[in-house]
Design a protein around this motif. Structure first.
Motif, short mmCIF file in Angstrom:
data_model
loop_
_atom_site.label_atom_id
_atom_site.label_comp_id
_atom_site.label_asym_id
_atom_site.label_seq_id
_atom_site.Cartn_x
_atom_site.Cartn_y
_atom_site.Cartn_z
N UNK A 189 16.80 -1.52 39.43
CA UNK A 189 17.48 -0.85 38.50
C UNK A 189 18.38 -0.83 37.42
N UNK A 190 18.10 0.15 36.70
CA UNK A 190 18.40 0.04 35.16
C UNK A 190 20.00 -0.22 34.88
N UNK A 191 21.13 -1.04 34.80
CA UNK A 191 21.61 -1.34 34.13
C UNK A 191 23.05 -0.42 33.85
N UNK A 192 22.15 -0.23 32.17
CA UNK A 192 22.81 0.55 31.04
C UNK A 192 22.97 1.67 31.64
N UNK A 193 22.75 2.98 32.31
CA UNK A 193 22.73 3.99 32.39
C UNK A 193 24.20 4.19 34.00
N UNK A 194 24.01 3.42 34.40
CA UNK A 194 25.23 3.21 35.25
C UNK A 194 26.56 2.33 34.85
N UNK A 195 26.40 2.22 33.57
CA UNK A 195 27.62 1.32 33.02
C UNK A 195 29.32 2.73 33.05
#
Length: 316
Positions: A189-195
């Motif tokens: 998954x992408x990390x930044x969108x979930x922060x």
């Protein structure tokens, strides 16, 4: 909760504008003196919408069906454990990120451990890009060209970089990583969108799913995850990409500030199992301005307050 409302008087429009200024209120768009529309919030990153409107990240799962494995998976993560913000005012906590213009020069990246599953460079990494403290050493960059560039195990190497793995995500697309591929995150998954990001807390609402870690995962994944890093074949442990939701029955009375905004988000959008790590740890951006007292309220939320929703089949 946001919807649409029409108001026929200027006085009512002014009243709605006042409400909109309150924390957590939806933005209000006034069309003349005779019509007021309460607009649905669109999450953004680097000036771009955070994925298309039909993205899994933006899906309202507050009424989604409960996964048949929910009780077992919540029990595996820990009924008596508590939610925890894996970020705070200490700059050594959280995951830093950079926002760069479309003109940002790109630099070469050499991939090592997972080079065959990495998106080739060059990447628009600024010279002073911060590296996450700790062993994961993530580097996250959001470009105003509506792409997110992420590295895992990153180290500077002269004017270029070396990293264990890297991935590029188009914020305008729902395209997933190839089946079985990792990213800068174990789940692919992408990390930044979930922060949890400070700009969203200031806005009073988070309109997308979050990212969290658990200590033990099974060898499988559920889309939008594309990769597993599990330690067991047991169906009693959650796979990567499992989506946890704060129960509607859990009372938010007494919560305030950042914690209240996060908990509202977890009721509506939930959080994805994204990596192996400490149980119930939610990821957030590095920011010295976090109010630690606000964030510490999350430690009052027990694991038993969560359930897992049905979002697709487990892939092995």
């Amino acid at each position: 909760m946001r919807g649409r409302a029409k108001v026929g008087t200027l006085a009512a429009a002014v009243a709605l504008a006042v409400v909109a200024a309150l924390p957590g209120a939806a933005p209000v768009v006034v069309a003349g003196a005779h019509a007021t529309t309460v607009a649905k919030s669109v999450p953004t990153l680097a000036g771009c919408p955070l994925f298309p409107a039909n993205s899994a990240w933006r899906k309202d799962i507050s009424h989604a069906r409960v996964n048949p494995h929910s009780k077992a998976w919540v029990r595996s993560v820990g009924l008596s454990g508590h939610l925890h913000a894996d970020f705070g005012s200490n700059p050594s906590y959280g995951i830093p990120y950079s926002v760069v213009p479309t003109s940002q020069p790109k630099v070469e990246v050499t991939f090592t451990a997972y080079g065959d599953e990495s998106d080739r460079g060059p990447y628009p990494i600024p010279p002073k890009a911060r590296i996450e403290a700790g062993s994961d050493r993530h580097v996250l960059v959001a470009s105003r060209n509506c792409h997110v560039y992420e590295l895992y195990g990153a180290r500077r190497s002269g004017n270029s970089w070396r990293a264990a793995s890297g991935a590029v995500f188009d914020l305008r697309s729902n395209k997933l990583r190839p089946a079985g591929w990792t990213s800068a995150d174990a789940a692919g998954l992408p990390i930044l969108p979930g922060l949890v990001r400070p700009d969203e807390i200031r806005a009073g609402h988070i309109d997308h799913a979050l990212r969290f870690t658990v200590a033990r995962t099974q060898r499988g994944y559920i889309h939008p995850a594309t990769h597993q890093a599990g330690s067991t074949n047991s169906m009693s442990a959650p796979p990567m990409g499992a989506r946890f939701r704060l129960k509607a029955s859990f009372s938010l009375k007494g919560y305030h500030g950042a914690a209240l905004i996060i908990l509202r988000c977890l009721k509506k959008y939930g959080m994805f199992v994204a990596d192996n790590g400490s149980n119930w740890f939610i990821s957030g951006a590095t920011y010295r301005g976090w109010n630690d007292d606000d964030l510490n309220q999350l430690k009052r939320v027990p694991g038993s307050a969560f359930q897992v929703v049905a979002t697709g089949r487990i892939r092995h």
